[in-house]
Enzyme design. Sequence first.
Site, PDB file in Angstrom:
ATOM      1  N   GLY C  13       0.831  -1.198   0.000  1.00 29.76           N
ATOM      2  CA  GLY C  13       0.000   0.000   0.000  1.00 29.76           C
ATOM      3  C   GLY C  13       0.863   1.244   0.000  1.00 29.76           C
ATOM      4  NE  ARG C  74      -1.989  -4.558  -1.297  1.00 27.18           N
ATOM      5  CZ  ARG C  74      -1.566  -4.017  -0.143  1.00 27.18           C
ATOM      6  NH1 ARG C  74      -0.609  -4.591   0.524  1.00 27.18           N
ATOM      7  NH2 ARG C  74      -2.102  -2.900   0.325  1.00 27.18           N
ATOM      8  CG  ASP C 105       3.649  -7.378   8.121  1.00 21.52           C
ATOM      9  OD1 ASP C 105       4.575  -7.687   8.872  1.00 21.52           O
ATOM     10  OD2 ASP C 105       2.698  -8.107   7.792  1.00 21.52           O
ATOM     11  CB  THR C 128       3.063   0.846   6.500  1.00 17.09           C
ATOM     12  OG1 THR C 128       1.717   0.625   6.946  1.00 17.09           O
ATOM     13  CG2 THR C 128       3.979   0.657   7.696  1.00 17.09           C
ATOM     14  CG  ASP C 130      -1.698   0.119   8.366  1.00 17.81           C
ATOM     15  OD1 ASP C 130      -2.547   1.007   8.197  1.00 17.81           O
ATOM     16  OD2 ASP C 130      -1.619  -0.875   7.626  1.00 17.81           O
ATOM     17  CG  ASP C 132       1.415  -2.562  10.840  1.00 13.59           C
ATOM     18  OD1 ASP C 132       2.284  -1.961  10.179  1.00 13.59           O
ATOM     19  OD2 ASP C 132       0.620  -3.365  10.327  1.00 13.59           O
ATOM     20  NE  ARG C 174      -2.094  -4.118   7.318  1.00 10.86           N
ATOM     21  CZ  ARG C 174      -1.031  -4.858   7.131  1.00 10.86           C
ATOM     22  NH1 ARG C 174      -1.066  -5.844   6.260  1.00 10.86           N
ATOM     23  NH2 ARG C 174       0.080  -4.612   7.765  1.00 10.86           N
ATOM     24  CE  LYS C 214     -20.146  11.223  27.428  1.00 12.23           C
ATOM     25  NZ  LYS C 214     -18.819  11.107  26.827  1.00 12.23           N
ATOM     26  CB  SER C 218     -22.464  15.880  18.696  1.00 10.78           C
ATOM     27  OG  SER C 218     -21.250  16.519  18.993  1.00 10.78           O
TER      28      SER C 218
END
Lengths: 325, 325, 325, 325
Positions: C13, C74, C105, C128, C130, C132, C174, C214, C218
Amino acid sequence: MKEGYIGILTSGGDASGMNATIRAITRSAICNGYKVKGIYRGYEGLINDEIRELTTEDVSNIIQRGGTILKTARSKDFETAEGREKAYEVMQKEKIHTLFIIGGDGSLTGARIFAQEYDVPCIGLPGTIDNDLWGTDLTIGYDTALNTIVECVDKIRDTATSHERIFFVEVMGRDAGFLAQNSAIASGAEAAIIPEDQTDTDQLEEFIKRGFRKTKNSSIVIVTESPTGKGANYYAERVKKEYPQYDVRVTILGHLQRGGSPSAGDRILASRLGCAAIQAMMEGQRNVMIGIRNDKVVYVPFAEAIKKNKPIDKSLITVLNELSI
Amino acid sequence: MKEGYIGILTSGGDASGMNATIRAITRSAICNGYKVKGIYRGYEGLINDEIRELTTEDVSNIIQRGGTILKTARSKDFETAEGREKAYEVMQKEKIHTLFIIGGDGSLTGARIFAQEYDVPCIGLPGTIDNDLWGTDLTIGYDTALNTIVECVDKIRDTATSHERIFFVEVMGRDAGFLAQNSAIASGAEAAIIPEDQTDTDQLEEFIKRGFRKTKNSSIVIVTESPTGKGANYYAERVKKEYPQYDVRVTILGHLQRGGSPSAGDRILASRLGCAAIQAMMEGQRNVMIGIRNDKVVYVPFAEAIKKNKPIDKSLITVLNELSI
Amino acid sequence: MKEGYIGILTSGGDASGMNATIRAITRSAICNGYKVKGIYRGYEGLINDEIRELTTEDVSNIIQRGGTILKTARSKDFETAEGREKAYEVMQKEKIHTLFIIGGDGSLTGARIFAQEYDVPCIGLPGTIDNDLWGTDLTIGYDTALNTIVECVDKIRDTATSHERIFFVEVMGRDAGFLAQNSAIASGAEAAIIPEDQTDTDQLEEFIKRGFRKTKNSSIVIVTESPTGKGANYYAERVKKEYPQYDVRVTILGHLQRGGSPSAGDRILASRLGCAAIQAMMEGQRNVMIGIRNDKVVYVPFAEAIKKNKPIDKSLITVLNELSI
Amino acid sequence: MKEGYIGILTSGGDASGMNATIRAITRSAICNGYKVKGIYRGYEGLINDEIRELTTEDVSNIIQRGGTILKTARSKDFETAEGREKAYEVMQKEKIHTLFIIGGDGSLTGARIFAQEYDVPCIGLPGTIDNDLWGTDLTIGYDTALNTIVECVDKIRDTATSHERIFFVEVMGRDAGFLAQNSAIASGAEAAIIPEDQTDTDQLEEFIKRGFRKTKNSSIVIVTESPTGKGANYYAERVKKEYPQYDVRVTILGHLQRGGSPSAGDRILASRLGCAAIQAMMEGQRNVMIGIRNDKVVYVPFAEAIKKNKPIDKSLITVLNELSI
């Protein structure tokens, strides 16, 4: 494919949306069976033959970019008869039959003189952040510059409010107050000092007097840049001297007003005018600027466009005054 | 609910993320059973008793706003013993048992002196765009200012590239080069002139010599503002004089670097430090600045934080040199 | 100039800052005497020999651009032994002695297998959104994505507040909750639903119960995308069913989280890691990912980086809970 | 000061620039000697008497904010005769002599009915992102939404180009294609699917056929949301089924199109129309919408404004087709 090429150049101060205009002219031309050449560095590049063909891929993915892929310059040489002769010869050599000029007042003046001397169809597109071309409601780059100024003043207001200060913010515009007037309204500024209003000085006086009686705890005044030196610094110094109790600051926005990704409005304007310019050529138009008036495309003879007395809407001054109470 | 109140003030130059910090301290305090008062206009407002209670609703919808809802000011009075005595009396009267100060170097220095003279627990939070506080990797407002500068330089590069010019862009930082050094890397500028590097001048020489041999057609140099007058204008003048063939421009970004909606990074930092400040109070900490080091919250005694010799990472100079080839 | 070339590819990605990384690797390499080839479309382009040399000019003016000039994909073929053999042959043919892989990854897993089978030095860079990857505090693209999400949620809050609604906003990540957790804190959201917290469902219950007691008018809940279908729509449906009196809306931010001009933080990270990657090669490092830990460059063996169990800081959950009262 | 109050409400879907409109009406009114009351939550709040006075300070520093400080809602009660009777009684009680309604089609329809039944001067202001009100060239909120969409599509194009994909991006507009058509031109999208063009389906066919012959490596199609289910997902599914070889993605921009800081254009429009609305009241106008046509303020009777057949400029379709080659 038709014989020869159209030529495109950008000239004078750069404006955001010039790339979108180059893309539109190029693609509309190719779509209608013309070949296209890009001329680099404005009239200077025309004289020096800095020219290469543009394909539809060459203008891919540029609609969102500031600046101009064709570069721009102010050309001293093109102001001379020799320079223009050289330019004409290069056009012949490069087989350029029609010239598209994206630029402001000075650029169109050059085109007008050139077209008077040589039998060269020229078509102008209004590319300037100053919005000071007569015959078109909007110029390409103006809406982006306006938004950039407003975003900057929004940031300045954060700090002005936090500190309770008076800020003088200087914006571009040369001898036109469109950017100052409209950015003042849009940013909620307290006043605008514009060249169209001969009573600037008194306006400042009045603003100061009104302003100082007000409960407002910070003030922002937008000032048009001034060739005669009466810019933001001038007004700031006056206030500092006469009202030493106030905390006065100056920000001169400078060249960041020209760049940046063009606004949606400028991209649409550039796209419409670019397509219309090719249409105009096909209709046999020449020596006109393509403009927009009442949301319709118009052809404005060069001589009219560069008269430079495009008036500012005085009702906007009332709007600003009412809303800055 | 516990007895008395905590008090929050913002002081010195405003920085984006101060509101997010006020929100975090206020809500974390209330969440842990404390009541909160906001002190307006920094130490000046403490002396003048410009104070009112803050509820969780008062800090609603401010995390995204630049500036400070509590206003800020530099206080001459707080530099006097009389001023501080007055401040102490107001704190007693308002039942404020702990003072939270959001600000830079000068603000924490004030807090340190105050805490030495009176038995008042003070907790500092690093709020300054300059990133020049020792003991914390980051200060609140720095990341936003950095992003603002980079966005401005991106716009300036559009026009620099279109015109083939050298731009000197002046940024804030006082005597620290974090903003200049890092914005130069992030914006792809050709050089940074920073106060930490005593060989500035020679660096410029070298840059000019290298730069002029290069094929690059435009250059941007980021210059830290200078109290001694060696800012962007100084360098621009030098280049104009020695290399009159170059088209040199200056932009001084000024106060727009302080404002604007805070970046995600600054909002998270402000939120974490705000919560940690209440935690520190509950642990009995006093006269410390809450900082972040290696992504962990740390407590830095005031005396250390204001030593002001936070070093710049010299390896970044190599990064900039390699990448501006 | 040294023999042969280094090769650079982007894979998986796309993430904002990949271009800044390509620029940094390329320029640092050239600066240190190496020649550079760009491999297009990731491993697929390596197998298909879509490769051309990169000069320092080729990477000019890309530091500010989202996406990747080298494209990404990919590759199914690279998962086969035949594909990798083909890739190896192309590297030999193209005289690429070291491979730099920018990706997440999956991309580093591919590199690890490739490096185990063939004697090819591979150096990974964490690209990435993410965040991660284990062993690095930050990945390239994460800070930009975080800022993009926060800007979007700021806009959504305008309308949420105006209409008094509950919004579920789904973000990428992810199986990692960094984006959701931190964007929730930064945007002042009321809750985050993240994969690391197995008690999601109960958290929602609790949020709903707390939330409905509460005074807030909103609510915004940030939800990590879920391969198992428990994304924003799932939670929205549950609330609609159980609490039909509430006006519930969903926004799935989708791919706009990947693009856009990189933040200052991502550009600096990309620049530092790109230079460090060339340094690592010169030191003889191989099969490592270049990461950043405690603001220092580190080398992380591929096997560790892709373990994928990078923990989220649980103290941030407390911050979010305290600040959303 | 004059007797009684004017009342302001915002109704229907929120649009960026509503706050700038509230500010302009309020300040212009006060400047002309009127007192002002704000009505919260649209017609619902009028019926329920959620009303309080607005001063010039109450509307300070809101010109730059998205959403509406007066909140908005869709009111079922106001559609009933009883509801409107109640609303009229509240107006009498609150001494509101003239009602200013900022909203779209539905909101003005409500005002029209109300004004027919009761002797209540109503003045409408076009506040909707859809730009679908007849008699005004622009509605407040449209320019901001257009810019937001274009910024999002710019980001999506980064990833579309990097991955060589077809993206279907769904935008708002209800039964009007202004946002889709113009954002497609401005973002350089390949096609727009708009409700005004009954040949949508064939257009998609044609786009697909043309598109797949093209050398372009990614495509973006902007689709207007559709109450009948023919939105982005519908078209994406069709393409996936008929051309399984293509990598197709969908992004539905959703509510983030409504919020955010208004563009310069929307702030100026809001300021002008707000001042003009007070002017209209002073001239004795009633039951008209204040619009802008050819850059001049116009008064449009409610009956005309809500006819809803505002045509899209078909020449823009040609522009899009020529430029997406």
